[in-house]
Design a protein around this motif. Structure first.
Motif, mmCIF file in Angstrom:
data_model
loop_
_atom_site.group_PDB
_atom_site.id
_atom_site.type_symbol
_atom_site.label_atom_id
_atom_site.label_comp_id
_atom_site.label_asym_id
_atom_site.label_seq_id
_atom_site.Cartn_x
_atom_site.Cartn_y
_atom_site.Cartn_z
ATOM 1 N N ASN A 67 0.855 -1.185 0.000
ATOM 2 C CA ASN A 67 0.000 0.000 0.000
ATOM 3 C C ASN A 67 0.891 1.235 0.000
ATOM 4 O O ASN A 67 1.195 1.799 1.053
ATOM 5 C CB ASN A 67 -0.922 0.012 1.220
ATOM 6 N N VAL A 69 0.381 4.226 -0.611
ATOM 7 C CA VAL A 69 -0.221 5.467 -0.126
ATOM 8 C C VAL A 69 0.073 5.674 1.354
ATOM 9 O O VAL A 69 0.191 6.810 1.818
ATOM 10 C CB VAL A 69 -1.743 5.459 -0.390
ATOM 11 N N ASP A 334 -4.770 8.873 -3.445
ATOM 12 C CA ASP A 334 -5.585 7.670 -3.555
ATOM 13 C C ASP A 334 -6.995 8.116 -3.925
ATOM 14 O O ASP A 334 -7.415 9.225 -3.572
ATOM 15 C CB ASP A 334 -5.586 6.902 -2.233
#
Length: 413
Positions: A67, A69, A334
Motif C-alpha cells: 500500500n 499510499v 488515492d
C-alpha cells in the motif's frame, strides 16, 4: 515463536485490503513486525549489522509495495534501518573503549589491539553496513591484522576461540540494543498524541477562534487539552465532504463543552476572516516541508494565507517522510469509492456509453488527499516540539540515513 513470513504475509494482505489504515496504526504495526524480524533473524554474515539491514529491507519492500499510499510504513522501515546503523557504530565504539581501558595486556599487545580497534571503528563508519561482498570483505581487514604475530599454536587457538566468543557476544548485544530502540520507537508512536497535546496551552489563548477541517484525532486531543486548561475558545469545523468527518468531530467537541460551529467546506473563505488560527492534521510531512493532508485542506491553507491567518499542522514524528513530492516512484494520492459522492444508480441515465469504445459522458472522481506547499504552512507541532517548514530537513537528518532512501516500492514494469 510465530513464523515471521506468515506475519509478513498477513500484514501485507491487510494493507492491500485496506483493513489497516491511518498513519499511527500502520506505523505501529510496521514497527512491531520489524521487531519480530530483528529478534528472529539469524546472523549469517561476518558483518552482523548488514545481515539485519538486509532482512529489514527485504520485508520493507514488501510492505511498501502492498500500500504505497501509507507513507508511514516506509517511514518506519527507514527509521529501523537508521537505528541498526546507529547501534552498530555505538557497539563498535564501546568495544574500543573496553580495549582502551584494559590493563592486563602488555604495552605491545595493547598497542596492537588499539590499532585493530581503530581500524574496526573506521570500517564500521565507512563500509561495514553495506551488503557483504569481496570488496567490503577486503576493506574490513586491517593491514595490521595480516601481519604475523609471534605466538605459539596454542596461543593462536586460544585467540581464535576468544575472538569467536567476543564476536558472538557483540552479535547478541547488537540485536538486543536494536530491539530496545524499536521498543522506544513503538512507545513514541503510542504517546505522540499526548506529547503534542501538552503543547496546546502554549498556542491556544483565551477567546480565540480556531478553524479545522474534517476529523483528526491529533487535533481533537489538542483541543481537548487546551479546554482542560480552562482556555475559553470557539471552534469552526468544516464538515470535510464527502465523508463528513467534521460532523463527528463537532459532536465530540460539544461533548466536552466546547463552543462549536459547523460550516460547509465552501464557506471556509467566507468565515476565515473571523478566525485567529487554523489547526489541521496531516497524513505525511514531506522532506521539503510540504504536507499531504485530507482533501480540502489546501483550499483552507490558501484562504488562511490570503487573510494572514496562521496555518498550523499537527503531526507525530512517524509522519516525517524523507522523500520529496516530485519523486516519480512516490504515490501521493488515492481515490476512494465514488459511492461516497453519489448513490448507486443516481446517474444511471447518464452512464450510457453510446457507441462501442466511447468514453462515458460523466466521471466520478473522489481523491483522498491534497498537497499543501511549504510556503502555506506557518508552523509544525510535533511530539518533539514546534518547528518551521524550513527546519524539516534537520529533523529528517536526525531520523533517517541517506543510504536508506532507496527502500521504496518497486517501479511498475
Amino acid at each position: 515463536m510465530p513464523d515471521v513470513q506468515a506475519l509478513v504475509n498477513d500484514f501485507v494482505l491487510k494493507l492491500k485490503r485496506r483493513k489497516i489504515e491511518g498513519s499511527q496504526a500502520t506505523a505501529k504495526h510496521t514497527a512491531e513486525l520489524l521487531r519480530q524480524v530483528v529478534s528472529q533473524q539469524r546472523i549469517t554474515y561476518t558483518n552482523q549489522a548488514a545481515s539485519l539491514i538486509d532482512a529489514v529491507k527485504a520485508v520493507g519492500e514488501q510492505l511498501i509495495e502492498a500500500n504505497p499510499v501509507e507513507l508511514a510504513v516506509g517511514n518506519i522501515v527507514r527509521r529501523v534501518l537508521h537505528v541498526i546503523r546507529e547501534e552498530n557504530v555505538s557497539s563498535a565504539m564501546s568495544a574500543v573503549e573496553e580495549l582502551a581501558l584494559g590493563s592486563d595486556d602488555d604495552e605491545a599487545e595493547h598497542e596492537n589491539r588499539m590499532g585493530l580497534s581503530a581500524a574496526a571503528v573506521a570500517a564500521a563508519a565507512r563500509s561495514t553496513l553495506r551488503a557483504p561482498s569481496l570488496q567490503t570483505l577486503l576493506e574490513d581487514i586491517p593491514d595490521s591484522a595480516t601481519a604475523p604475530h609471534p605466538s605459539s599454536s596454542g596461543g593462536d587457538s586460544e585467540g581464535k576461540s576468544k575472538s569467536a566468543a567476543e564476536s558472538s557476544s557483540r552479535n547478541k548485544k547488537l540485536k538486543h540494543d536494536v530491539i530496545e530502540a524499536i521498543n522506544e520507537l513503538i512507545q513514541e508512536i503510542d504517546t505522540c498524541h499526548e506529547l503534542i497535546s501538552a503543547q496546546a496551552v502554549e498556542h491556544i489563548h483565551q477567546n480565540e477562534v480556531i478553524l479545522t477541517l474534517g476529523r483528526s484525532r491529533t487535533v481533537k486531543e489538542f483541543l481537548f487539552a487546551a479546554n482542560e486548561k480552562k482556555r475559553s475558545f470557539r471552534v469552526f469545523v468544516a464538515e470535510g465532504a464527502p465523508r463528513y468527518q467534521g460532523h463527528v468531530l463537532a459532536k465530540e467537541l460539544v461533548g466536552k463543552g466546547l463552543q462549536t460551529t459547523v460550516i460547509t467546506d465552501s464557506a471556509v473563505f467566507a468565515m476565515i476572516s473571523r478566525v485567529n488560527m487554523v489547526i489541521v492534521g496531516a497524513h505525511a510531512i514531506m522532506a521539503n516541508g510540504g504536507v499531504i493532508a485530507p482533501v480540502g485542506i489546501n483550499m483552507v491553507a490558501l484562504a488562511a494565507q490570503r487573510h494572514a491567518v496562521p496555518f498550523v499542522v499537527l503531526a507525530g514524528s512517524h509522519k516525517l517522510c524523507p522523500l520529496y513530492p516530485h519523486n516519480p516512484e512516490l504515490l501521493l494520492n488515492d481515490f476512494k469509492c465514488p459511492s461516497e459522492l453519489l448513490d448507486f444508480g443516481e446517474f444511471s441515465d447518464c452512464m450510457d456509453y453510446g457507441q462501442l469504445g466511447d468514453s462515458p459522458p460523466i466521471r466520478v472522481e473522489n481523491p483522498a488527499f491534497d498537497y499543501v506547499a511549504p510556503k502555506l504552512v506557518s508552523l509544525f507541532i510535533t511530539d518533539m516540539g514546534g518547528h518551521s517548514p524550513s527546519y524539516v530537513y534537520r529533523l529528517i537528518a536526525d531520523y533517517y540515513s541517506a543510504e536508506d532512501l532507496v527502500v521504496r516500492r518497486k517501479a511498475a514494469p
